[in-house]
Design a protein around this motif. Structure first.
Motif, short mmCIF file in Angstrom:
data_model
loop_
_atom_site.label_atom_id
_atom_site.label_comp_id
_atom_site.label_asym_id
_atom_site.label_seq_id
_atom_site.Cartn_x
_atom_site.Cartn_y
_atom_site.Cartn_z
N THR A 140 0.86 -1.17 0.00
CA THR A 140 0.00 0.00 0.00
C THR A 140 0.90 1.22 0.00
O THR A 140 2.13 1.10 0.00
N VAL A 141 0.32 2.39 -0.03
CA VAL A 141 1.10 3.61 0.11
C VAL A 141 1.04 4.07 1.56
O VAL A 141 0.07 3.80 2.27
N SER A 142 2.08 4.77 1.99
CA SER A 142 2.10 5.30 3.34
C SER A 142 2.85 6.62 3.34
O SER A 142 3.31 7.10 2.29
N LEU A 143 2.97 7.21 4.50
CA LEU A 143 3.69 8.48 4.64
C LEU A 143 5.19 8.21 4.70
O LEU A 143 5.66 7.36 5.45
N MET A 144 5.94 8.93 3.87
CA MET A 144 7.39 8.90 3.93
C MET A 144 7.87 10.29 4.30
O MET A 144 7.27 11.29 3.90
N TYR A 145 8.96 10.36 5.06
CA TYR A 145 9.46 11.68 5.44
C TYR A 145 10.98 11.71 5.36
O TYR A 145 11.67 10.70 5.50
N GLU A 155 1.57 12.71 13.99
CA GLU A 155 0.55 11.74 14.39
C GLU A 155 -0.82 12.12 13.86
O GLU A 155 -1.69 11.25 13.75
N THR A 156 -1.02 13.39 13.56
CA THR A 156 -2.31 13.84 13.03
C THR A 156 -2.09 14.60 11.72
O THR A 156 -1.00 15.12 11.46
N LEU A 157 -3.14 14.68 10.93
CA LEU A 157 -3.05 15.43 9.68
C LEU A 157 -2.80 16.90 9.96
O LEU A 157 -2.07 17.57 9.21
N VAL A 161 0.11 19.15 8.28
CA VAL A 161 -0.12 20.40 7.55
C VAL A 161 0.80 21.50 8.07
O VAL A 161 1.36 22.29 7.28
N GLU A 162 1.00 21.58 9.37
CA GLU A 162 1.90 22.59 9.94
C GLU A 162 3.32 22.45 9.39
O GLU A 162 3.97 23.43 9.04
N ILE A 163 3.79 21.21 9.31
CA ILE A 163 5.15 20.97 8.80
C ILE A 163 5.21 21.28 7.31
O ILE A 163 6.17 21.90 6.83
N MET A 164 4.19 20.88 6.56
CA MET A 164 4.18 21.18 5.13
C MET A 164 4.18 22.69 4.90
O MET A 164 4.88 23.19 4.00
N ASP A 273 -3.54 10.44 11.70
CA ASP A 273 -4.97 10.43 12.02
C ASP A 273 -5.67 11.63 11.40
O ASP A 273 -5.09 12.71 11.23
N VAL A 274 -6.95 11.44 11.09
CA VAL A 274 -7.79 12.49 10.52
C VAL A 274 -8.90 12.81 11.50
O VAL A 274 -9.60 11.89 11.97
N GLU A 275 -9.08 14.06 11.83
CA GLU A 275 -10.12 14.44 12.76
C GLU A 275 -11.49 14.09 12.19
O GLU A 275 -11.84 14.49 11.08
N GLY A 276 -12.25 13.31 12.94
CA GLY A 276 -13.59 12.94 12.52
C GLY A 276 -13.64 11.78 11.53
O GLY A 276 -14.72 11.44 11.03
#
Length: 402
Positions: A140-145, A155-157, A161-164, A273-276
């Motif tokens: 599958t695809v996942s987050l790479m950093y 840990e959360t989206l 977003v803050e880092i991006m 994680d995604v809120e909601g």
């Protein structure tokens, strides 16, 4: 839908040197043939295994890399000029059954599938009781950093977003994220994060117009797409991370070795994680398919093809190398429960697989990908709203079904 981008050429077929044969597309008689779709790094390991398998065999297995696997299979197999086997994710099983592109090897196998492979892998290679291939990994695809920019994975989206945002500077060729933005396989985790779905295989209902799916697209619009390069295609996205110009990438294990060879000390993390909601990526079982060429093949070609699939999918060195070097999750029962012993990449991808859902295999699902991708691209470029684009895409899909 392209889940991987071939790096081995742009047209015709590239033939592995150990095969020493002419292209079947040009009318040459190549004997038993496998087509493959690997990145350059994966190809190097595959060549070694192919050479080992062929050692001492009278009927060698030849191998070729088509530039466009799907297009060339759909031309070659009806003309009886295709390969005896090829590798791809499991989602073509139903479609190729309907098109009579695959061969039922139930009576030819020495392996007992239930005793050898995991339950989900066994299910993935079968359609209506027929066995159309053997499985060798889940991906599958996942987050790479890039740890040069990111100390700890988010840990959360919202944290992502803050880092991006901190690293996004398009005028200086710096971006927050590298991701093939509109190929549905890559953003599937967010498209399906709020309970949305593309296609229900039991009811044969399309889900892309539902509110839950639209909410997933709007999440992409707000939190993901603003940080990727303006060209959403694979060829434009991957080099951004490969060249060290983004802190994050969303991609699969097939790119890991290439990134590292380019000097990026890439790390893999679970999807944040995604809120909601819950990120729900598509997962795919990698398969060596048995094609319709085997129906009229001589006994030697049939045996070579089946023996290759059995050998490769049970070969300890191949299983371990695929895991440790490529991050591919084993489906052989002897190794599937030992993800933590096969490296951190496999362990992390396995966590992401647990979040996911298998790619659909129903023949109707094949008609979804292109209209959906075209609709997502219109939203990506601001040409249509999510509602408008999905209404158009749904009409196109239903027209194709009719």
């Amino acid at each position: 839908m392209e889940r991987r981008q071939l790096l081995t050429g742009i047209g015709g077929l590239a033939t592995v040197s150990v095969a020493g044969c002419l292209s079947r597309i040009t009318g040459g008689d190549q004997g038993t043939t496998a087509w493959y779709d690997f990145t350059e790094a994966q190809e190097n390991a595959f060549e070694d295994y192919l050479e080992e398998f062929n050692d001492g065999r009278e009927d060698e297995l030849n191998a070729e890399a088509p530039a466009e696997m799907e297009e060339e299979l759909e031309t070659a197999l009806p003309a009886e000029q295709g390969p005896e086997t090829f590798n791809w994710a499991h989602d073509w099983i139903g479609q190729y059954h309907e098109q009579e592109f695959v061969y039922d090897a139930s009576d030819d196998l020495e392996i007992d599938l239930e005793e050898t492979y995991t339950e989900n892998a066994v299910e993935a290679v079968q359609w209506e009781g027929a066995i159309y291939g053997l499985p060798y990994a889940i991906e599958t695809v996942s987050l790479m950093y890039n740890p040069e920019y990111v100390d700890e994975p988010p840990e959360t989206l919202s944290e992502m977003v803050e880092i991006m945002e901190d690293h996004h500077d398009p005028e200086n060729n710096q971006y927050g994220l590298s991701m093939p933005a509109v190929d549905p396989y890559f953003p599937s985790a967010w498209l399906q994060a709020f309970g949305g779905y593309l296609f229900d295989e039991e009811t044969e209902e399309l889900g892309i117009e539902d509110d839950e799916f639209i909410e997933g697209i709007e999440l992409l619009e707000d939190s993901i797409w603003p940080y990727v390069p303006g060209d959403p295609d694979y060829d434009s996205q991957v080099p951004v991370f490969n060249d060290g110009n983004a802190p994050f990438a969303i991609n699969g294990p097939w790119e890991l070795e290439g990134f590292r060879d380019a000097g990026v000390d890439v790390e893999v993390a679970p999807l944040p994680d995604v809120e909601g909601g819950e990120p729900t990526p598509y997962t795919g079982v990698q398969v060596w398919y048995f094609t319709s060429e085997l129906a009229a093949a001589d006994q030697e070609e049939l045996e070579t093809t089946v023996e290759w699939a059995e050998w490769y999918t049970t070969n300890e060195e191949a299983i371990v190398d695929n895991a440790e070097m490529q991050g591919l999750i084993p489906v052989h029962q002897d190794y599937a429960e030992g993800d933590d012993n096969l490296g951190e990449d496999v362990e992390t991808f396995a966590e992401t697989v647990e979040m996911g859902t298998p790619l659909p295999t129903h023949p109707k699902s094949d008609q979804i990908w292109d209209p959906l991708e075209e609709g997502l691209e219109r939203v990506f470029h601001g040409d249509e709203s999510a509602d408008e684009a999905m209404e158009t895409a749904a009409e196109d899909i239903r027209d194709r079904w009719d």
